[in-house]
Design a protein around this motif. Sequence first.
Motif, PDB file in Angstrom:
ATOM      1  N   ARG A 155       9.517  -1.908  -3.519  1.00 51.50           N
ATOM      2  CA  ARG A 155       9.008  -1.874  -4.895  1.00 51.50           C
ATOM      3  C   ARG A 155       9.643  -3.006  -5.696  1.00 51.50           C
ATOM      4  O   ARG A 155       8.974  -3.730  -6.418  1.00 51.50           O
ATOM      5  N   GLU A 184       2.380   1.749  -3.434  1.00 46.69           N
ATOM      6  CA  GLU A 184       1.327   2.203  -4.345  1.00 46.69           C
ATOM      7  C   GLU A 184       1.019   3.688  -4.131  1.00 46.69           C
ATOM      8  O   GLU A 184       0.892   4.458  -5.087  1.00 46.69           O
ATOM      9  N   ARG A 185       0.913   4.116  -2.864  1.00 45.42           N
ATOM     10  CA  ARG A 185       0.665   5.539  -2.579  1.00 45.42           C
ATOM     11  C   ARG A 185       1.820   6.403  -3.074  1.00 45.42           C
ATOM     12  O   ARG A 185       1.615   7.487  -3.617  1.00 45.42           O
ATOM     13  N   GLU A 194       3.904   5.734  -5.597  1.00 46.55           N
ATOM     14  CA  GLU A 194       3.878   5.811  -7.060  1.00 46.55           C
ATOM     15  C   GLU A 194       2.756   6.728  -7.547  1.00 46.55           C
ATOM     16  O   GLU A 194       2.922   7.447  -8.523  1.00 46.55           O
ATOM     17  N   ARG A 195       1.614   6.736  -6.878  1.00 47.38           N
ATOM     18  CA  ARG A 195       0.509   7.621  -7.267  1.00 47.38           C
ATOM     19  C   ARG A 195       0.777   9.079  -6.922  1.00 47.38           C
ATOM     20  O   ARG A 195       0.236   9.973  -7.549  1.00 47.38           O
ATOM     21  N   GLU A 252       0.832  -1.210   0.000  1.00 42.72           N
ATOM     22  CA  GLU A 252       0.000   0.000   0.000  1.00 42.72           C
ATOM     23  C   GLU A 252       0.867   1.261   0.000  1.00 42.72           C
ATOM     24  O   GLU A 252       0.566   2.238  -0.690  1.00 42.72           O
TER      25      GLU A 252
END
Length: 112
Positions: free
Chosen positions: A39, A12-13, A15-16, A9
């Motif tokens: 990653r 993912e946060r 990368e966003r 999570e």
Amino acid sequence: MATRVEWAERVERWERSGLSAEKFARREGYKPTQLYWWRWKLRADGPAQRLPPPSTEAPRFLPVHVVTEASLVAPEPIEIALPNGRVVRVRPGFDPATLERVLALAAEETSC
């Protein structure tokens, strides 16, 4: 200690967010090298398996039908063909000691 799911999570946060690892890690309170490592690890292991959200319902039990091994395969007798031409048929559930004596007698060259 954070779990694999938590790191997935976080990555993912990150990368966003569009932020560099350094800026994102500083903002979140951990090291940029941790982001890079996780990653890499998550990508190397393949797609993350998401766990379903916890259910608030009580578990349900399904009916179970027990099948015995004997009901899966129809028992057939075993045939043992001896070099002298005699054939011994053995049904399932035989007594091994009795079979050994029968085979010894059947293997003899004398007539039965």
